[in-house]
Design a protein around this motif. Structure first.
Motif, PDB file in Angstrom:
ATOM      1  N   GLY A 108       0.813  -1.207   0.000  1.00 35.74           N
ATOM      2  CA  GLY A 108       0.000   0.000   0.000  1.00 35.74           C
ATOM      3  C   GLY A 108       0.850   1.262   0.000  1.00 35.74           C
ATOM      4  O   GLY A 108       2.031   1.245   0.353  1.00 35.74           O
ATOM      5  N   PRO A 109       0.252   2.367  -0.383  1.00 32.45           N
ATOM      6  CA  PRO A 109       0.992   3.627  -0.393  1.00 32.45           C
ATOM      7  C   PRO A 109       1.047   4.261   0.998  1.00 32.45           C
ATOM      8  O   PRO A 109       0.254   3.940   1.880  1.00 32.45           O
ATOM      9  N   ALA A 110       1.992   5.176   1.178  1.00 34.63           N
ATOM     10  CA  ALA A 110       2.010   5.993   2.388  1.00 34.63           C
ATOM     11  C   ALA A 110       0.862   6.986   2.277  1.00 34.63           C
ATOM     12  O   ALA A 110       0.507   7.421   1.184  1.00 34.63           O
ATOM     13  N   THR A 111       0.270   7.344   3.416  1.00 34.07           N
ATOM     14  CA  THR A 111      -0.879   8.243   3.403  1.00 34.07           C
ATOM     15  C   THR A 111      -0.612   9.448   4.288  1.00 34.07           C
ATOM     16  O   THR A 111      -0.276   9.300   5.465  1.00 34.07           O
ATOM     17  N   ILE A 112      -0.759  10.622   3.708  1.00 28.73           N
ATOM     18  CA  ILE A 112      -0.671  11.872   4.454  1.00 28.73           C
ATOM     19  C   ILE A 112      -2.096  12.386   4.602  1.00 28.73           C
ATOM     20  O   ILE A 112      -2.777  12.635   3.606  1.00 28.73           O
ATOM     21  N   THR A 113      -2.535  12.531   5.847  1.00 27.88           N
ATOM     22  CA  THR A 113      -3.891  12.999   6.131  1.00 27.88           C
ATOM     23  C   THR A 113      -3.818  14.407   6.703  1.00 27.88           C
ATOM     24  O   THR A 113      -3.104  14.650   7.677  1.00 27.88           O
ATOM     25  N   VAL A 114      -4.546  15.326   6.102  1.00 28.57           N
ATOM     26  CA  VAL A 114      -4.613  16.708   6.568  1.00 28.57           C
ATOM     27  C   VAL A 114      -5.962  16.890   7.255  1.00 28.57           C
ATOM     28  O   VAL A 114      -6.994  16.493   6.719  1.00 28.57           O
ATOM     29  N   TYR A 115      -5.938  17.499   8.452  1.00 29.70           N
ATOM     30  CA  TYR A 115      -7.159  17.658   9.249  1.00 29.70           C
ATOM     31  C   TYR A 115      -7.730  19.060   9.048  1.00 29.70           C
ATOM     32  O   TYR A 115      -7.064  20.060   9.294  1.00 29.70           O
ATOM     33  N   ARG A 116      -8.971  19.117   8.625  1.00 34.33           N
ATOM     34  CA  ARG A 116      -9.596  20.380   8.238  1.00 34.33           C
ATOM     35  C   ARG A 116      -9.949  21.267   9.428  1.00 34.33           C
ATOM     36  O   ARG A 116      -9.659  22.458   9.425  1.00 34.33           O
ATOM     37  N   ARG A 117     -10.583  20.738  10.452  1.00 36.63           N
ATOM     38  CA  ARG A 117     -11.051  21.571  11.573  1.00 36.63           C
ATOM     39  C   ARG A 117      -9.927  22.252  12.344  1.00 36.63           C
ATOM     40  O   ARG A 117     -10.023  23.439  12.638  1.00 36.63           O
ATOM     41  N   PRO A 118      -8.851  21.559  12.730  1.00 40.36           N
ATOM     42  CA  PRO A 118      -7.780  22.256  13.446  1.00 40.36           C
ATOM     43  C   PRO A 118      -7.157  23.394  12.623  1.00 40.36           C
ATOM     44  O   PRO A 118      -6.845  24.455  13.164  1.00 40.36           O
ATOM     45  N   ILE A 119      -7.014  23.181  11.321  1.00 40.80           N
ATOM     46  CA  ILE A 119      -6.440  24.232  10.478  1.00 40.80           C
ATOM     47  C   ILE A 119      -7.424  25.389  10.329  1.00 40.80           C
ATOM     48  O   ILE A 119      -7.035  26.559  10.398  1.00 40.80           O
ATOM     49  N   ALA A 120      -8.698  25.083  10.180  1.00 43.94           N
ATOM     50  CA  ALA A 120      -9.694  26.142  10.029  1.00 43.94           C
ATOM     51  C   ALA A 120      -9.809  26.985  11.292  1.00 43.94           C
ATOM     52  O   ALA A 120     -10.091  28.184  11.215  1.00 43.94           O
ATOM     53  N   GLN A 121      -9.583  26.395  12.455  1.00 44.59           N
ATOM     54  CA  GLN A 121      -9.707  27.145  13.698  1.00 44.59           C
ATOM     55  C   GLN A 121      -8.557  28.112  13.933  1.00 44.59           C
ATOM     56  O   GLN A 121      -8.750  29.132  14.591  1.00 44.59           O
ATOM     57  N   ILE A 122      -7.376  27.823  13.422  1.00 47.84           N
ATOM     58  CA  ILE A 122      -6.242  28.715  13.688  1.00 47.84           C
ATOM     59  C   ILE A 122      -6.015  29.736  12.577  1.00 47.84           C
ATOM     60  O   ILE A 122      -5.191  30.618  12.732  1.00 47.84           O
ATOM     61  N   THR A 123      -6.729  29.625  11.478  1.00 45.59           N
ATOM     62  CA  THR A 123      -6.536  30.566  10.378  1.00 45.59           C
ATOM     63  C   THR A 123      -7.691  31.560  10.309  1.00 45.59           C
ATOM     64  O   THR A 123      -8.817  31.253  10.664  1.00 45.59           O
ATOM     65  N   ASP A 124      -7.354  32.764   9.805  1.00 50.24           N
ATOM     66  CA  ASP A 124      -8.349  33.824   9.709  1.00 50.24           C
ATOM     67  C   ASP A 124      -8.783  34.118   8.286  1.00 50.24           C
ATOM     68  O   ASP A 124      -9.836  34.690   8.071  1.00 50.24           O
ATOM     69  N   SER A 125      -7.966  33.746   7.300  1.00 47.39           N
ATOM     70  CA  SER A 125      -8.288  34.073   5.912  1.00 47.39           C
ATOM     71  C   SER A 125      -7.984  32.884   5.010  1.00 47.39           C
ATOM     72  O   SER A 125      -7.327  31.925   5.419  1.00 47.39           O
ATOM     73  N   ASP A 126      -8.463  32.983   3.781  1.00 45.03           N
ATOM     74  CA  ASP A 126      -8.207  31.913   2.808  1.00 45.03           C
ATOM     75  C   ASP A 126      -6.724  31.800   2.486  1.00 45.03           C
ATOM     76  O   ASP A 126      -6.199  30.697   2.330  1.00 45.03           O
ATOM     77  N   GLU A 127      -6.050  32.925   2.378  1.00 50.54           N
ATOM     78  CA  GLU A 127      -4.617  32.902   2.055  1.00 50.54           C
ATOM     79  C   GLU A 127      -3.814  32.274   3.191  1.00 50.54           C
ATOM     80  O   GLU A 127      -2.909  31.483   2.959  1.00 50.54           O
ATOM     81  N   GLU A 128      -4.171  32.606   4.409  1.00 50.39           N
ATOM     82  CA  GLU A 128      -3.504  32.006   5.557  1.00 50.39           C
ATOM     83  C   GLU A 128      -3.768  30.504   5.619  1.00 50.39           C
ATOM     84  O   GLU A 128      -2.872  29.711   5.925  1.00 50.39           O
ATOM     85  N   MET A 129      -4.995  30.093   5.299  1.00 55.57           N
ATOM     86  CA  MET A 129      -5.324  28.670   5.284  1.00 55.57           C
ATOM     87  C   MET A 129      -4.509  27.952   4.213  1.00 55.57           C
ATOM     88  O   MET A 129      -4.004  26.851   4.447  1.00 55.57           O
ATOM     89  N   ARG A 130      -4.357  28.560   3.047  1.00 56.50           N
ATOM     90  CA  ARG A 130      -3.553  27.964   1.979  1.00 56.50           C
ATOM     91  C   ARG A 130      -2.119  27.727   2.449  1.00 56.50           C
ATOM     92  O   ARG A 130      -1.528  26.672   2.203  1.00 56.50           O
TER      93      ARG A 130
END
Length: 162
Positions: A108-130
């Motif tokens: 199987g492949p290695a899997t990188i999982t990105v968590y949406r809620r923790p990132i959304a809580q610490i960012t204020d704008s779309d550019e910062e989230m990117r």
């Protein structure tokens, strides 16, 4: 005549229009027609926040694929809402992870999982989230390739404020 009933003379029977389903009606109860979409799909406002976040992860993975090429062929990127053991981390007073890496198994492949809620809580704008999404993906790729994040992508951490 009663309101809501319509009398027809077809073979001597009376029929009612009350029993029709909402899907078969041509108009809503005020006669203005059924509501349509507010934004049509090609416009950016028609995408949900989750779809926008998925796009950011894909954009970051594509950028790293362009830089590293074949080294990331057996890496799979995924998005999840929250980490699985979030309750234990909060109980211990540790911050929630932004992303995680599951190493490759037998075939199987290695899997990188990105968590949406923790990132959304610490960012204020779309550019910062990117930027946070890209930095999180770069950090996990660096762990996978056993390199520093700056060597994986030279733009890593340039605009980070936290």
């Amino acid at each position: 005549m009663q309101q809501g009933w319509r009398f027809e003379l077809s073979e001597g029977s009376m029929t009612s229009t009350r029993g029709r389903s909402f899907g078969r009606r041509r108009r809503d109860r005020r006669g203005r027609g059924l509501r349509g979409r507010i934004m049509v799909p090609p416009l950016p406002g028609a995408r949900t926040r989750a779809e926008h976040f998925d796009d950011l992860v894909v954009e970051s993975a594509d950028r790293l694929q362009d830089i590293w090429g074949g080294s990331l062929d057996r890496v799979q990127f995924a998005v999840d809402e929250i980490p699985g053991a979030l309750e234990e981390l909060v109980a211990l007073g540790q911050p929630a992870p932004m992303a995680s890496l599951r190493p490759a198994e037998a075939n199987g492949p290695a899997t990188i999982t990105v968590y949406r809620r923790p990132i959304a809580q610490i960012t204020d704008s779309d550019e910062e989230m990117r930027e946070v999404v890209h930095d999180s993906v770069v950090e996990q790729v660096a762990v996978l390739l056993n390199l520093t994040p700056e060597s994986v992508d030279p733009t890593y951490g340039r605009t980070r404020r936290f």
